[in-house]
Design a protein around this motif. Sequence first.
Motif, PDB file in Angstrom:
ATOM      1  N   ALA A  65       0.816  -1.214   0.000  1.00  0.00           N
ATOM      2  CA  ALA A  65       0.000   0.000   0.000  1.00  0.00           C
ATOM      3  C   ALA A  65       0.847   1.259   0.000  1.00  0.00           C
ATOM      4  O   ALA A  65       0.465   2.284  -0.558  1.00  0.00           O
ATOM      5  N   ASP A  66       2.034   1.197   0.621  1.00  0.00           N
ATOM      6  CA  ASP A  66       2.891   2.376   0.691  1.00  0.00           C
ATOM      7  C   ASP A  66       3.525   2.724  -0.642  1.00  0.00           C
ATOM      8  O   ASP A  66       4.112   3.787  -0.787  1.00  0.00           O
ATOM      9  N   ALA A  67       3.418   1.816  -1.617  1.00  0.00           N
ATOM     10  CA  ALA A  67       4.102   2.035  -2.889  1.00  0.00           C
ATOM     11  C   ALA A  67       3.129   2.264  -4.044  1.00  0.00           C
ATOM     12  O   ALA A  67       3.510   2.171  -5.198  1.00  0.00           O
ATOM     13  N   VAL A  68       1.868   2.557  -3.737  1.00  0.00           N
ATOM     14  CA  VAL A  68       0.898   2.751  -4.809  1.00  0.00           C
ATOM     15  C   VAL A  68       1.271   3.943  -5.668  1.00  0.00           C
ATOM     16  O   VAL A  68       1.154   3.923  -6.894  1.00  0.00           O
ATOM     17  N   THR A  69       1.750   4.997  -5.056  1.00  0.00           N
ATOM     18  CA  THR A  69       2.175   6.174  -5.796  1.00  0.00           C
ATOM     19  C   THR A  69       3.632   6.463  -5.507  1.00  0.00           C
ATOM     20  O   THR A  69       4.229   5.910  -4.589  1.00  0.00           O
ATOM     21  N   ALA A  70       4.199   7.312  -6.287  1.00  0.00           N
ATOM     22  CA  ALA A  70       5.613   7.678  -6.123  1.00  0.00           C
ATOM     23  C   ALA A  70       5.790   8.942  -5.296  1.00  0.00           C
ATOM     24  O   ALA A  70       6.905   9.408  -5.136  1.00  0.00           O
ATOM     25  N   GLY A 107      13.991  16.045  -5.631  1.00  0.00           N
ATOM     26  CA  GLY A 107      12.735  16.495  -5.055  1.00  0.00           C
ATOM     27  C   GLY A 107      11.559  16.346  -5.998  1.00  0.00           C
ATOM     28  O   GLY A 107      10.422  16.491  -5.563  1.00  0.00           O
ATOM     29  N   SER A 108      11.792  16.061  -7.281  1.00  0.00           N
ATOM     30  CA  SER A 108      10.686  15.892  -8.206  1.00  0.00           C
ATOM     31  C   SER A 108      10.097  14.493  -8.061  1.00  0.00           C
ATOM     32  O   SER A 108      10.723  13.588  -7.525  1.00  0.00           O
ATOM     33  N   THR A 109       8.892  14.315  -8.542  1.00  0.00           N
ATOM     34  CA  THR A 109       8.205  13.034  -8.438  1.00  0.00           C
ATOM     35  C   THR A 109       8.385  12.245  -9.723  1.00  0.00           C
ATOM     36  O   THR A 109       8.066  12.748 -10.804  1.00  0.00           O
ATOM     37  N   PRO A 110       8.887  10.995  -9.660  1.00  0.00           N
ATOM     38  CA  PRO A 110       9.041  10.202 -10.873  1.00  0.00           C
ATOM     39  C   PRO A 110       7.687   9.819 -11.448  1.00  0.00           C
ATOM     40  O   PRO A 110       6.688   9.718 -10.732  1.00  0.00           O
ATOM     41  N   GLY A 111       7.650   9.638 -12.767  1.00  0.00           N
ATOM     42  CA  GLY A 111       6.417   9.203 -13.394  1.00  0.00           C
ATOM     43  C   GLY A 111       5.973   7.858 -12.847  1.00  0.00           C
ATOM     44  O   GLY A 111       6.796   7.004 -12.502  1.00  0.00           O
ATOM     45  N   LEU A 112       4.638   7.648 -12.778  1.00  0.00           N
ATOM     46  CA  LEU A 112       4.120   6.431 -12.169  1.00  0.00           C
ATOM     47  C   LEU A 112       4.581   5.179 -12.904  1.00  0.00           C
ATOM     48  O   LEU A 112       4.919   4.169 -12.271  1.00  0.00           O
ATOM     49  N   SER A 113       4.624   5.214 -14.234  1.00  0.00           N
ATOM     50  CA  SER A 113       5.049   4.033 -14.996  1.00  0.00           C
ATOM     51  C   SER A 113       6.517   3.717 -14.737  1.00  0.00           C
ATOM     52  O   SER A 113       6.889   2.554 -14.534  1.00  0.00           O
ATOM     53  N   ALA A 114       7.364   4.755 -14.722  1.00  0.00           N
ATOM     54  CA  ALA A 114       8.784   4.537 -14.441  1.00  0.00           C
ATOM     55  C   ALA A 114       8.986   4.054 -13.012  1.00  0.00           C
ATOM     56  O   ALA A 114       9.817   3.176 -12.745  1.00  0.00           O
ATOM     57  N   TRP A 115       8.228   4.620 -12.084  1.00  0.00           N
ATOM     58  CA  TRP A 115       8.321   4.204 -10.686  1.00  0.00           C
ATOM     59  C   TRP A 115       7.949   2.729 -10.526  1.00  0.00           C
ATOM     60  O   TRP A 115       8.672   1.950  -9.890  1.00  0.00           O
ATOM     61  N   PHE A 160       7.832   0.330 -12.835  1.00  0.00           N
ATOM     62  CA  PHE A 160       8.770  -0.551 -13.524  1.00  0.00           C
ATOM     63  C   PHE A 160      10.047  -0.757 -12.711  1.00  0.00           C
ATOM     64  O   PHE A 160      10.484  -1.882 -12.491  1.00  0.00           O
ATOM     65  N   GLY A 161      10.658   0.340 -12.266  1.00  0.00           N
ATOM     66  CA  GLY A 161      11.905   0.231 -11.512  1.00  0.00           C
ATOM     67  C   GLY A 161      11.733  -0.498 -10.198  1.00  0.00           C
ATOM     68  O   GLY A 161      12.577  -1.326  -9.817  1.00  0.00           O
ATOM     69  N   ARG A 162      10.632  -0.220  -9.512  1.00  0.00           N
ATOM     70  CA  ARG A 162      10.394  -0.864  -8.215  1.00  0.00           C
ATOM     71  C   ARG A 162      10.178  -2.362  -8.365  1.00  0.00           C
ATOM     72  O   ARG A 162      10.784  -3.174  -7.656  1.00  0.00           O
ATOM     73  N   HIS A 163       9.319  -2.747  -9.326  1.00  0.00           N
ATOM     74  CA  HIS A 163       9.057  -4.168  -9.545  1.00  0.00           C
ATOM     75  C   HIS A 163      10.302  -4.889 -10.060  1.00  0.00           C
ATOM     76  O   HIS A 163      10.571  -6.038  -9.679  1.00  0.00           O
ATOM     77  N   PHE A 164      11.059  -4.235 -10.912  1.00  0.00           N
ATOM     78  CA  PHE A 164      12.273  -4.846 -11.448  1.00  0.00           C
ATOM     79  C   PHE A 164      13.287  -5.109 -10.340  1.00  0.00           C
ATOM     80  O   PHE A 164      13.898  -6.185 -10.261  1.00  0.00           O
ATOM     81  N   ALA A 165      13.465  -4.136  -9.450  1.00  0.00           N
ATOM     82  CA  ALA A 165      14.418  -4.294  -8.343  1.00  0.00           C
ATOM     83  C   ALA A 165      14.002  -5.430  -7.421  1.00  0.00           C
ATOM     84  O   ALA A 165      14.827  -6.281  -7.051  1.00  0.00           O
ATOM     85  N   TYR A 166      12.729  -5.480  -7.053  1.00  0.00           N
ATOM     86  CA  TYR A 166      12.281  -6.519  -6.125  1.00  0.00           C
ATOM     87  C   TYR A 166      12.228  -7.893  -6.789  1.00  0.00           C
ATOM     88  O   TYR A 166      12.444  -8.913  -6.129  1.00  0.00           O
ATOM     89  N   THR A 167      11.934  -7.944  -8.082  1.00  0.00           N
ATOM     90  CA  THR A 167      11.945  -9.234  -8.776  1.00  0.00           C
ATOM     91  C   THR A 167      13.348  -9.818  -8.810  1.00  0.00           C
ATOM     92  O   THR A 167      13.554 -11.022  -8.572  1.00  0.00           O
TER      93      THR A 167
END
Length: 225
Positions: free
Chosen positions: A43-48, A126-134, A136-143
Amino acid sequence: MQGKGPGQEALETPRAAGLAGVVFALLLAAAIVLIRLGIPEGADAVTAQGFTDSGRRSAVQTALALVPFAGIFFLWFVGAVRAHVGAVEDKFLATVLLGSGLVFTATMFGAAAAAGAVLAVAHPSGSTPGLSAWDFGRHFAYTLMTGYAMRMAAVFVCSMSVIGHRLGVLPRWLTMLGFLTALTLLFVSSNVPWAELVFPAWSLVLSVHILVVNGRGRSRAAASA
């Protein structure tokens, strides 16, 4: 300068393995905790939005700085262990031990690179990464970390436990702990957050055991001399 005898080498190699294993276990555990805190799942990772927090970014940056050193000490640990048992153990298990260790290191570095990519997309600072990039990178790292690196770690733990059991250098309780750790990494780590911490925990227990046994051997050798 007088050369070292076989008895001295047998004592010094396990000591090097134990020290390297302790440092590796502490570094890997710290990196995993920081990555989990900096790039959360669920739940904490739904948005960037939360990743703009300076605390989370600092946690990921610190973890990325620790991972290369964890890999270096892990390779030292593997090399020292193989130097101690390689001349005795059969080539099959020695190859599985070395291969799984190398693949684990490679996938661990890949997971760190993916986490670094997540960090890099939030630019300027300080900027917010795009949701698709966020995502992808998060799932790729954890996979990479939970799906591949931890399963290679399971193979490493299992082969190390078998070698230790066959040589009689590991007590029964530590062998059983190794098999339980391998099963956890194979079937649980990809579904249960924080379960990957069992690998550095096992490495720490094994390394401390090596150091304790080595210390006792040195004491007996000094007493007999």
